[in-house]
Scaffold this motif. Structure first.
Motif, short mmCIF file in Angstrom:
data_model
loop_
_atom_site.label_atom_id
_atom_site.label_comp_id
_atom_site.label_asym_id
_atom_site.label_seq_id
_atom_site.Cartn_x
_atom_site.Cartn_y
_atom_site.Cartn_z
N ASP A 1 28.75 -43.41 -124.17
CA ASP A 1 27.44 -42.97 -123.70
C ASP A 1 27.00 -43.85 -122.54
OD1 ASP A 1 25.15 -41.43 -123.62
OD2 ASP A 1 24.72 -41.63 -125.76
N ILE B 1 20.38 -42.93 -118.85
CA ILE B 1 19.86 -42.03 -117.81
C ILE B 1 18.34 -42.12 -117.77
CG2 ILE B 1 21.76 -40.33 -117.93
CD1 ILE B 1 19.85 -38.61 -119.71
N ASP C 1 22.30 -40.92 -122.81
CA ASP C 1 22.49 -39.53 -122.41
C ASP C 1 22.90 -38.62 -123.58
OD1 ASP C 1 23.05 -37.15 -121.13
OD2 ASP C 1 24.67 -37.93 -119.88
N GLU D 1 20.53 -35.96 -126.40
CA GLU D 1 20.59 -34.61 -125.83
C GLU D 1 19.69 -33.63 -126.59
OE1 GLU D 1 24.31 -31.86 -125.48
OE2 GLU D 1 24.63 -33.61 -124.21
N ALA E 1 16.58 -34.83 -116.41
CA ALA E 1 17.31 -36.10 -116.43
C ALA E 1 17.85 -36.42 -115.04
CB ALA E 1 18.45 -36.04 -117.43
N GLU F 1 20.27 -39.60 -112.65
CA GLU F 1 21.07 -40.82 -112.61
C GLU F 1 20.19 -41.98 -112.20
OE1 GLU F 1 24.38 -41.15 -113.16
OE2 GLU F 1 24.84 -39.03 -113.49
#
Length: 219
Positions: free
Chosen positions: A84, A87, A162, A166, A174, A176
């Motif tokens: 994982d 984010i 992330d 979910e 979301a 970066e």
């Protein structure tokens, strides 16, 4: 020789202890598989507020998920489930939902800081500072679902794992992060006394299979 396990006839309750987001993300597929393979099995999702290994050691919990660290009891068995990463998440329509996320834009926004044992966002602050970014923390919470709930209704940014969250992020945007963070592995842990339990082994295999699948129902 022992008889092979007939999971279709299995009647048992399994307790799975995990951080918020795991049940919402992986639970639907897990339950679908259980209903199809072993309708007599009940899965109890238990929240994981800390990294205490007592519940596994004492048999109150069958399996648990989390990041292995120095605080993990050394006698526990563990297998990796998935990798994982962190984010950023904002409400739909937020200014950061469009255009490049620069360090300046990220720093100007207010942030929800998650402080908890195990997966927590103190390392986000450290990574941001290393990139010359100081987060302006407007709220501190103890879990990912609260952080995302606040981001959903405010202008604040929540920084969360992330894949793990979910199932909690419906209707949210979301992005970066504008700096590098270290990816981490979510593992499944259990007590070694359950190694030879065929039903327990079946459940562990089910969790591994669902977590290894590339896409989740709510992706």
């Amino acid at each position: 020789p022992a008889e092979a396990l007939d999971v279709a006839q299995l009647s048992r309750r399994f307790v799975l202890r995990s951080s918020e987001g795991f049940a919402e993300t992986f639970g639907p597929q897990l339950l679908e598989r259980i209903t199809g393979e072993a309708p007599g099995v009940t899965l109890h999702f238990q929240s994981k507020p800390d990294k205490e290994s007592g519940p596994l050691r004492e048999g109150e919990v069958d399996v648990e998920t989390g990041v292995i660290d120095a605080g993990t009891a050394p006698e526990l068995r563990a297998v990796p489930l998935f990798r994982d990463r962190w984010i950023g998440v904002v409400r739909t329509g937020h200014a950061l939902g469009s255009g490049p996320i620069t360090p300046e834009r990220y720093a100007q926004a207010g942030h929800v800081q998650v402080l908890r044992r195990g997966l927590h966002s103190s390392e986000i602050d450290e990574a941001a500072r290393a990139a010359g970014i100081e987060r302006r923390v407007a709220a501190t919470v103890s879990g990912f679902s609260t952080a995302l709930a606040l981001a959903r209704e405010t202008e604040l940014i929540a920084t969360v794992p992330d894949r793990h969250t979910e199932g909690l992020r419906h209707g949210l945007t979301a992005f970066e992060l504008p700096f590098s963070t270290t990816p981490f592995t979510i593992a499944m842990l259990w007590h070694p006394r359950m190694d030879g339990d065929e039903a327990h082994r079946w459940m562990r295999g089910l969790v591994r299979s669902v977590c290894a699948s590339g896409s989740q129902p709510h992706a």
